[in-house]
Design an enzyme around this catalytic site. Structure first.
Site, PDB file in Angstrom:
ATOM      1  N   LYS A  53       0.835  -1.212   0.000  1.00 50.42           N
ATOM      2  CA  LYS A  53       0.000   0.000   0.000  1.00 50.42           C
ATOM      3  C   LYS A  53       0.864   1.255   0.000  1.00 50.42           C
ATOM      4  O   LYS A  53       0.609   2.197  -0.765  1.00 50.42           O
ATOM      5  CB  LYS A  53      -0.926  -0.008   1.222  1.00 50.42           C
ATOM      6  N   SER A  69      -0.677   0.710   6.019  1.00 50.88           N
ATOM      7  CA  SER A  69      -0.907  -0.137   7.181  1.00 50.88           C
ATOM      8  C   SER A  69      -1.921  -1.214   6.820  1.00 50.88           C
ATOM      9  O   SER A  69      -2.763  -1.022   5.944  1.00 50.88           O
ATOM     10  CB  SER A  69      -1.425   0.704   8.357  1.00 50.88           C
ATOM     11  N   ASP A  70      -1.816  -2.342   7.499  1.00 55.54           N
ATOM     12  CA  ASP A  70      -2.783  -3.416   7.302  1.00 55.54           C
ATOM     13  C   ASP A  70      -2.886  -4.218   8.590  1.00 55.54           C
ATOM     14  O   ASP A  70      -1.922  -4.293   9.358  1.00 55.54           O
ATOM     15  CB  ASP A  70      -2.382  -4.333   6.145  1.00 55.54           C
ATOM     16  N   GLN A  71      -4.055  -4.806   8.793  1.00 57.05           N
ATOM     17  CA  GLN A  71      -4.274  -5.626   9.982  1.00 57.05           C
ATOM     18  C   GLN A  71      -4.904  -6.952   9.585  1.00 57.05           C
ATOM     19  O   GLN A  71      -5.837  -6.989   8.787  1.00 57.05           O
ATOM     20  CB  GLN A  71      -5.185  -4.915  10.970  1.00 57.05           C
ATOM     21  N   ALA A 106       0.464  -4.225  10.783  1.00 54.12           N
ATOM     22  CA  ALA A 106       1.732  -3.862  10.150  1.00 54.12           C
ATOM     23  C   ALA A 106       1.679  -2.416   9.677  1.00 54.12           C
ATOM     24  O   ALA A 106       0.613  -1.886   9.344  1.00 54.12           O
ATOM     25  CB  ALA A 106       2.013  -4.784   8.971  1.00 54.12           C
TER      26      ALA A 106
END
Length: 193
Positions: A53, A69-71, A106
């Site tokens: 991203k 960011s990613d979860q 992250a």
């Protein structure tokens, strides 16, 4: 001249969190395919997507400092993403009741023209109560957390589903670990606060 800060995300939750830092920023949709790769572990998936991203947006804005960011919810090594609908959310919560789930959040910060790229991971251990089906149904009807990894919206009514939360970065569970974000933004040359 100060660099532009861009949040590479369409998440309202991340936007609200980044607002807390009182830095001016733009929001740009990264347009990244979030499909897990075969056999990909939750933390690897979260790291890969956060970096993808940030890189995707940085490619269009090479002078900006870009946050990605990613979860991913990690249930015994299996990634649980956003359920998308009521049926999948019900199934996720039934599987998580009485268990500990690690929410892998992250973060990546990229600035292409400065040659800057750093990433970090903020795991959050969440213990779910042993939820009854009626509790799950009531929660989903009231909260509709279909856009949240693991169907657990802890900043809302989802907090009532939990026994405990263990993290060194309390905003990570909501979707953007602000302690780590501040550290990476400073490393990228931005003044925070």
């Amino acid at each position: 001249m100060p660099r532009t800060l861009i949040l590479g995300s369409t998440s309202a939750y991340r936007r609200e969190l980044l607002d807390r830092l009182r830095l001016p920023f733009d929001v740009v949709a990264p347009g990244v395919d979030e499909t897990p790769q075969a056999g990909e572990r939750p933390e690897s998936l979260a790291r890969r997507l956060a970096l993808a991203k940030a890189r995707a947006v940085a490619a269009r804005h090479p002078h900006a400092v870009v946050i990605g960011s990613d979860q991913v919810a990690d249930l015994d090594g299996e990634p649980l993403g956003k359920p998308g609908d009521h049926m999948r959310a019900t199934a996720q919560l039934r599987r998580m009741r009485g268990r500990t789930v690690v929410f892998q959040t992250a973060l990546s910060v990229v600035c292409l023209d400065a040659g800057f790229e750093q990433s970090d991971l903020a795991p959050v251990r969440v213990r779910f109560r042993d939820l009854g089906d009626a509790e799950i149904e009531s929660y989903l009807r009231l909260e509709q957390p279909y856009d949240c990894a693991g169907s657990a919206k802890s900043e809302g009514l989802g907090i009532a589903l939990l026994e405990s939360i263990n993290s060194d970065d309390p905003t990570a569970l909501i979707g953007l670990p602000l302690i780590r974000t501040c550290r990476l933004l400073r490393a990228a040359g931005l003044q925070v606060p």
